[in-house]
Design a protein around this motif. Structure first.
Motif, PDB file in Angstrom:
ATOM      1  N   SER A 131     -12.855  23.806  98.394  1.00 15.76           N
ATOM      2  CA  SER A 131     -12.492  25.093  97.808  1.00 15.76           C
ATOM      3  C   SER A 131     -11.025  25.366  98.109  1.00 15.76           C
ATOM      4  CB  SER A 131     -13.370  26.227  98.368  1.00 15.76           C
ATOM      5  OG  SER A 131     -13.204  26.333  99.767  1.00 15.76           O
ATOM      6  N   VAL A 132     -10.538  26.467  97.571  1.00 17.33           N
ATOM      7  CA  VAL A 132      -9.160  26.897  97.794  1.00 17.33           C
ATOM      8  C   VAL A 132      -9.190  28.183  98.594  1.00 17.33           C
ATOM      9  CG1 VAL A 132      -7.029  27.662  96.691  1.00 17.33           C
ATOM     10  CG2 VAL A 132      -8.383  25.847  95.645  1.00 17.33           C
ATOM     11  N   GLY A 133      -8.316  28.309  99.561  1.00 20.40           N
ATOM     12  CA  GLY A 133      -8.241  29.517 100.362  1.00 20.40           C
ATOM     13  C   GLY A 133      -6.809  29.935 100.609  1.00 20.40           C
ATOM     14  N   ALA A 134      -6.623  31.215 100.871  1.00 22.52           N
ATOM     15  CA  ALA A 134      -5.289  31.729 101.174  1.00 22.52           C
ATOM     16  C   ALA A 134      -4.797  31.154 102.503  1.00 22.52           C
ATOM     17  CB  ALA A 134      -5.313  33.247 101.232  1.00 22.52           C
ATOM     18  N   SER A 135      -3.495  30.917 102.586  1.00 22.06           N
ATOM     19  CA  SER A 135      -2.912  30.393 103.821  1.00 22.06           C
ATOM     20  C   SER A 135      -1.428  30.713 103.852  1.00 22.06           C
ATOM     21  CB  SER A 135      -3.111  28.881 103.913  1.00 22.06           C
ATOM     22  OG  SER A 135      -2.404  28.343 105.008  1.00 22.06           O
ATOM     23  N   ASP A 136      -0.977  31.234 104.991  1.00 18.37           N
ATOM     24  CA  ASP A 136       0.460  31.489 105.143  1.00 18.37           C
ATOM     25  C   ASP A 136       1.180  30.294 105.756  1.00 18.37           C
ATOM     26  OD1 ASP A 136      -0.515  31.547 107.709  1.00 18.37           O
ATOM     27  OD2 ASP A 136       0.162  33.574 108.172  1.00 18.37           O
TER      28      ASP A 136
END
Length: 984
Positions: free
Chosen positions: A628-633
């Motif tokens: 899956s794709v997830g937010a990341s800084d």
């Protein structure tokens, strides 16, 4: 067992102070001095290391030393037992000082040093008074990088590099005079200081009194990277029969050593349960690969007992909280916190209600019923954002806790929140043997919610598998981690992963994940067996016109993800071949030339900065699978892939045709829309298999058509290459010179009759004819056996014709004659057993390889118990395959042959599959088979396989050759099955 909640809460408590005094009433005291530190090396570390290298299979039985009848397993136990016996006799019954150095990663009493390889390297540079820019200084600080100062064999082995440098400047040639106690004292001091000015004098004392070998092992102890070939389980059980059992429920090395001194005195049942203020190994949720109904059946849900619980799986850190009444501390309550890996977090979350450094306990004064005198809670520590009322990503937990320490009453910042889902101990009573529903009643009677600080985790009851789908859909929409299914009638089992708790995560489900073509923009050097080379890669997305600022280089890429899993040695070799000489060292000062092509997240902080970088136009494109794709800084794109895994190397694409930011945004939008549709979720336990049809071809000289394996289309594999075939082919089968030349020409190669007709010509020969002998005598060129031509063609078809231009590298078995300039390169294309990194070996080759390989011998080994231990240890997997096949259910299709060695080969691969977490198909799990593994591709085997498949219903599993298991085991990563697919 049916004791009420009121009775549980009113159980009498004892004084914690008295308990502390009585904790170790019979603590042992040694009668002699501890061993010299070098005796650990001579009697334990070095012998175990040497024993680790010995073969354990038939090769061991054929060894020349007939007097040594011990197997490596027996020899290992003998080495440890001899050391323990000598310690008891010469030192005493307290082996804790030695075990702190033998298994330092299990010593919870010693704080972390806060020293990694680079920091130790800088300390040694100052200690030795050498320049950090000198060869040795640079090699210590940049220990992963290969180079002149640190040859490839030392790259990735920090302790080895330290030995190389220290041995030139050692204060002692012989062993030093430091004893185990003295070493422990200095290491204790080192663990309590985080400043270089205090660390340097400690290293100076160690340097003055130890030689280079001792210092090398000391550095391994500090880094907690021993790898001596013996686990703590073996050592503790040889010390005492209950050693490992007590360590599992206490995680306390000192407790094991001080309470278990006499091996003839065994613990009773009451002594192996949870204890207040004593860390234990928690119960874990089982991985699943079955459909929802099978999960429910395994939970034990029946018509008589048809209820189960569904909880949200939290993205945090597993935590156990211990609380006991103690009048000696402010507030009258004393706390301890431990993580799943037994790390003490009391310093962070608080030791009392009035702890000024507390990030949690000062806020939960009203959380406990006044009648509660002692309690152990099991739960998840998560990061909570009060402004959005949502869980924040796990990686922010520690920073949120530290912020809460500094500003405890700010009210609006993110903070740690303890979500409790179980109670294991209440008012001096261990209640793990009570069913979950009763423990839950006790929890709800003993604990009250404190908003956004400590909360009882919610669950919903369900009676059928139909309830899982909407619950999973809901947590996915909320970007949560998944679900946990629990049997309310189950007891709590320490250090166990069983079917009473099951987790369901999106990455286990179908309809999640995309294959993405990404540009490699950076690389990270590895350690261990990957030392000296790039082990993982930073991948980026092209910055297209929609995201490009004015004046931006059109070749620029933003960092997107890191990938290292799924790559085999041949893949690394291909990437290296196409990028060699094009990598540049990453410069933290970020000069314009670097920033023009690669942009990281974090500005000057440069998150996920690589060791080296490469221009997109010089780079390669990798196809990557993702859950899956997830937010990341941590990445410039602002998002990244979860569980990325290499699928294949895209030779048909360059950086211009790789995925761009706009294309990814559109793709992500489409996937999210599809995920929102009312589609049924299914566990990814059965995969589609693509069938390839065979062709019937006419064999010259035969009147009848003969069915033969499909030979594949003619290719351009040898396009641009020139060959001179100087003899016929003899081994492993015969081919005439004309047949060899025809195979080369049909696949794009040019044929010349003179070895000197053209520069760079490839000379082919399998006999010492005049032409070959003359060439060998001149020493001007190598001679390649004809088998290489056919191996290259065969492997091109196996690997897929989109990769056909990637020539199979030469191997020693392919060479009739080698020049010295070529020898090192050729020998590097196989491992120590001469197993190819880049192609599938033949059965005869495999037999020769396995004759010298390490064979599994101990069939009493419990794979499930071992996998549970690996899960507990996280980064302790080391070089082991671990749970490679944990999501695979395989039917092994084989024929009994007259060749017992062939059957033995098949049995070895099967046992490795089971050892690494795989499940063999039975009547009970026939419907959830994921793979058919075939022994060979003979006509009889294909007939048996077709019969097996004809009897099946529903979707077909993957059909793979045995090589898939062997290569995945060898590469220590689960390889893509498409490379090993069998056509029927």
């Amino acid at each position: 067992m049916a004791q009420s909640q009121q009775e549980l809460i009113s159980l009498p408590s004892i004084s914690s102070t008295c308990a502390d005094r009585a904790r170790y009433p019979d603590r042992p005291y040694n009668h002699g001095e501890t061993f010299f530190f070098h005796e650990l090396l001579e009697d334990l570390f070095n012998p175990l290391n040497e024993n680790k290298k010995k073969p354990t299979g038939p090769a061991a039985k054929r060894g020349p030393a007939k007097s040594n009848k011990l197997t490596p397993h027996e020899a290992r136990r003998n080495i440890i037992q001899k050391f323990i016996s000598r310690w008891r006799k010469e030192v005493g019954n307290d082996i804790h000082p030695a075990l702190r150095l033998i298994v330092p990663e299990k010593d919870g009493a010693r704080a972390m040093y806060g020293l990694k390889e680079k920091a130790i390297g800088k300390l040694l540079v100052k200690l030795l008074n050498i320049s950090p820019n000198s060869d040795d200084g640079y090699g210590l600080i940049n220990w992963k990088l290969p180079g002149q100062a640190a040859p490839t064999k030392m790259a990735g082995d920090f302790a080895g590099r330290c030995y190389d440098v220290l041995s030139k400047r050692s204060m002692r040639q012989g062993y030093g005079d430091m004893r185990v106690d003295e070493v422990n004292d200095l290491l204790d001091r080192l663990s309590h200081t985080q400043e270089e000015k205090h660390q340097l004098p400690i290293f100076q004392k160690l340097y003055n009194r130890m030689n280079a070998k001792e210092l090398m092992w000391l550095i391994r102890i500090i880094l907690r990277q021993m790898k001596i070939g013996a686990s703590e389980k073996t050592i503790l059980n040889l010390w005492h029969p209950n050693g490992e059992a007590l360590f599992e429920i206490s995680s306390d090395l000192r407790k094991v050593c001080w309470e278990l001194t006499d091996p003839t005195v065994l613990l009773d049942g009451d002594q192996t349960g949870v204890t207040i203020m004593q860390c234990f190994q928690p119960q874990l949720a089982q991985f699943q690969m079955h459909d929802f109904q099978t999960m429910i059946d395994k939970l034990g849900v029946t018509s008589d007992n048809n209820e189960y619980w569904i909880e949200e799986k939290l993205d945090g850190e597993r935590m156990q909280m211990h609380m006991i009444e103690d009048d000696s501390v402010p507030g009258g309550r004393r706390f301890r916190f431990w993580s799943r890996k037994a790390k003490d977090y009391t310093y962070l979350y608080g030791s009392s209600f009035e702890d000024d450094n507390s990030a949690l306990t000062r806020h939960i004064k009203d959380a406990f019923d006044p009648r509660v005198t002692s309690i152990i809670l099991d739960g998840e520590m998560i990061t909570w954002d009060p402004e959005t009322n949502k869980i924040v990503a796990f990686g922010t937990l520690k920073s949120a806790a530290l912020s809460e320490q500094r500003n405890p009453f700010q009210g609006t910042g993110i903070r740690p929140l303890f979500r409790v889902f179980d109670c294991l101990y209440l008012n001096d009573k261990n209640i793990t043997q009570y069913p979950l529903w009763e423990r839950r009643n006790a929890l709800e009677g003993a604990v009250k919610n404190v908003h956004q600080r400590l909360e009882i985790h919610h669950y919903q009851t369900a009676n059928s598998a139909d309830a899982i789908d909407p619950a999973l859909r809901k947590v996915i929409e909320e970007a949560s981690e998944g679900l946990v299914l629990k049997n309310p009638q189950s007891i709590y089992q320490l250090n166990s992963r069983n079917d009473n708790w099951m987790k369901v995560k999106p990455e286990y489900m179908t309809d999640f994940g995309e294959s993405l073509d990404c540009v490699v923009i950076g690389g990270y050097y590895g350690s261990g067996h990957r030392g000296g080379g790039l082990s993982s890669f930073l991948c980026g997305l092209r910055v297209d016109e929609n995201h490009m600022a004015p004046g931006t280089n059109p070749m620029k890429c933003w960092s997107f993800c890191k990938v290292g899993g799924g790559l085999r040695a041949g893949d690394y070799a291909e990437i290296k071949h196409h990028t060699s000489g094009k990598w540049k060292d990453w410069d933290r000062t970020n000069p314009p030339s670097q920033a023009e092509f690669v942009e990281l997240a974090g500005g000057d902080r440069q998150h996920e900065k690589p060791d080296v970088w490469i221009k997109p136009c010089d780079s390669v494109v990798l196809e990557i699978k993702a859950a899956s794709v997830g937010a990341s800084d941590q990445f410039r794109t602002g998002f990244t892939l979860r569980f990325p895994r290499f699928k294949k190397y895209r030779t048909d694409k360059d950086w211009k045709s790789a995925l761009s930011l706009s294309e990814f945004v559109a793709l992500r939008s489409r996937v999210e829309k599809e995920a929102g549709k009312n589609k049924e979720f299914k566990v990814d336990s059965k995969r589609r298999i693509t069938k390839r049809l065979k062709k019937e071809i006419l064999i010259a000289g035969n009147d009848n058509k003969v069915k033969t394996p499909y030979a594949g289309p003619k290719t351009k594999l040898f396009d641009g290459l020139s060959f001179c075939v100087m003899s016929e082919m003899i081994h492993p089968y015969k081919k005439s010179k004309a047949q060899i030349e025809q195979a080369i020409k049909e696949n794009g190669g040019a044929i010349f009759q003179s070895a000197t007709a053209k520069e760079g010509i490839i000379c082919i020969g399998d006999k010492r004819v005049v032409k070959v002998a003359s060439l060998m005598k001149s020493g001007l060129a190598s001679v390649v056996k004809p088998i290489w031509v056919f191996d290259a063609l065969k492997q091109a078809e196996v690997d897929g014709f989109d990769r056909q231009r990637l020539l199979l590298p030469y191997e020693p078995s392919h060479m009739f004659h080698m020049t010295e300039e070529l020898r090192e390169s050729v020998e590097g294309n196989v491992d120590d057993y001469h197993d190819s990194y880049a192609r599938d070996v033949t059965p005869d080759e495999l037999k020769r390889i396995l004759d010298d390989m390490i064979h599994p011998k101990n069939y009493e080994f419990s794979a499930n118990a071992f996998l549970s231990q690996l899960e507990e240890r996280g980064h302790g997997l080391g070089e082991l395959p671990g749970s490679l096949f944990s999501r695979c259910v395989a039917r092994f299709v084989s024929l009994k042959t007259s060749n017992s060695e062939t059957d033995s080969d098949f049995l070895i691969a099967k046992n490795r599959f089971l050892f690494a977490g795989g499940v063999e198909a039975t009547e009970d799990n026939e419907e959830i088979v994921t793979h058919f593994v075939v022994q060979n591709e003979s006509a009889e085997m294909m007939r048996v396989l077709r019969e097996e498949l004809a009897a099946r219903r529903g979707r077909l599993p993957r059909i793979v050759r045995l090589k898939w298991i062997q290569d995945s085991w060898s590469e220590k990563t689960l390889l893509d099955e498409e490379r090993y697919a069998v056509t029927i």
